[in-house]
Design a protein around this motif. Structure first.
Motif, short mmCIF file in Angstrom:
data_model
loop_
_atom_site.label_atom_id
_atom_site.label_comp_id
_atom_site.label_asym_id
_atom_site.label_seq_id
_atom_site.Cartn_x
_atom_site.Cartn_y
_atom_site.Cartn_z
N GLY A 29 0.82 -1.30 0.10
CA GLY A 29 -0.12 -0.06 -0.03
C GLY A 29 0.94 1.05 -0.05
O GLY A 29 0.31 2.33 -0.07
N VAL A 30 2.15 1.31 0.18
CA VAL A 30 2.87 2.20 -0.09
C VAL A 30 2.82 3.07 -1.43
O VAL A 30 2.81 2.40 -2.29
CB VAL A 30 4.45 2.42 0.59
N ASP A 31 3.34 4.28 -1.41
CA ASP A 31 3.18 4.75 -2.69
C ASP A 31 4.59 4.60 -3.62
O ASP A 31 4.58 4.65 -4.78
CB ASP A 31 2.87 6.40 -2.65
N MET A 32 5.45 4.49 -2.83
CA MET A 32 6.83 4.23 -3.52
C MET A 32 7.76 3.44 -2.52
O MET A 32 7.51 4.03 -1.17
CB MET A 32 7.44 5.22 -4.23
N ILE A 33 8.83 3.05 -2.75
CA ILE A 33 9.68 2.47 -1.94
C ILE A 33 11.05 3.11 -2.40
O ILE A 33 11.46 3.00 -3.59
CB ILE A 33 10.00 0.93 -2.14
N ILE A 34 11.86 3.59 -1.29
CA ILE A 34 13.31 3.92 -1.46
C ILE A 34 14.13 2.72 -0.89
O ILE A 34 14.02 2.90 0.29
CB ILE A 34 13.41 5.57 -0.94
N HIS A 35 15.25 2.55 -1.66
CA HIS A 35 16.13 1.63 -1.09
C HIS A 35 17.71 2.35 -1.16
O HIS A 35 18.00 2.68 -2.05
CB HIS A 35 16.28 0.38 -1.86
N ALA A 36 18.26 2.35 0.08
CA ALA A 36 19.37 3.22 0.24
C ALA A 36 20.72 2.12 0.25
O ALA A 36 21.68 2.59 0.90
CB ALA A 36 19.42 3.94 1.61
N GLY A 37 20.82 1.38 -0.59
CA GLY A 37 21.84 0.55 -1.09
C GLY A 37 22.19 -0.59 -0.16
O GLY A 37 21.63 -1.04 0.90
N ASP A 38 23.46 -1.46 -0.75
CA ASP A 38 23.61 -2.59 -0.21
C ASP A 38 22.45 -3.68 -0.38
O ASP A 38 22.09 -4.28 0.40
CB ASP A 38 24.18 -2.47 1.34
N ILE A 39 22.22 -3.62 -1.57
CA ILE A 39 21.01 -4.57 -2.13
C ILE A 39 21.74 -5.77 -2.33
O ILE A 39 21.21 -6.93 -1.88
CB ILE A 39 20.44 -3.90 -3.62
N VAL A 40 22.75 -5.95 -2.98
CA VAL A 40 23.55 -7.11 -3.41
C VAL A 40 23.11 -7.87 -4.57
O VAL A 40 23.73 -8.19 -5.60
CB VAL A 40 23.88 -8.02 -2.21
#
Length: 163
Positions: A29-40
């Motif tokens: 249900g969030v409008d967007m997602i922000i990932h701040a790195g070290d995804i791998v």
């Protein structure tokens, strides 16, 4: 009101096989997602994009193809607010200090690297480190954050994941 899921330091598959179910459910249900790195691994971004549109930056543990695809820092405009996104690794100062130095003229900075959740103001800038949903290191719990953006305010809260 815009509701934005914030995550960092997923380290998949090194620290977990997949995103925790509790995280996936919490981001629904969030409008967007922000990932701040070290995804791998890029599969993390694919899984997140099934929930909501994703903006991400690369961290120090990400492979060259993610660095080329994502870059190390981004600036987003959401409503009347400017949000900086960076992983936060480096050699001088604390992770928060490096994040602030990278974006001196933003309203909010989302960063990771330390795996330690943080929501605090540095002057007028809202600093948010969502912690890690998969690798708490020395922190007592796994976490992510939710950022709330309206015409009148921008604020965040840490969401603690139950292990």
């Amino acid at each position: 009101m815009r509701v934005i899921g914030l995550i960092a330091d997923t380290h998949i598959p090194a620290r977990a096989d997949a995103l925790p179910v509790e995280l996936v459910n919490g981001l629904a249900g969030v409008d967007m997602i922000i990932h701040a790195g070290d995804i791998v691994h890029a599969s993390v971004l694919n899984a997140l994009s099934e929930i909501a549109p994703v903006t991400a930056v690369a961290g120090n543990m990400d492979p060259p193809e993610l660095h080329a695809r994502l870059g190390r820092a981004k600036t987003l405009s959401i409503g009347r607010y400017t949000i900086g996104v960076i992983h936060g690794d480096g050699v001088r100062g604390t992770t928060s200090e490096r994040a602030l130095a990278a974006f001196p003229n933003t309203d909010c900075i989302v960063f990771g690297h330390s795996h330690q959740p943080l929501v605090e103001r540095a002057g007028r800038v809202l600093l948010v480190n969502p912690g890690s949903p998969t690798d708490r290191r020395r922190w007592p719990y796994h976490s992510y954050s939710i950022l709330y953006v309206s015409d009148r305010r921008i604020e965040a809260r840490i969401i603690r994941l139950e292990d």
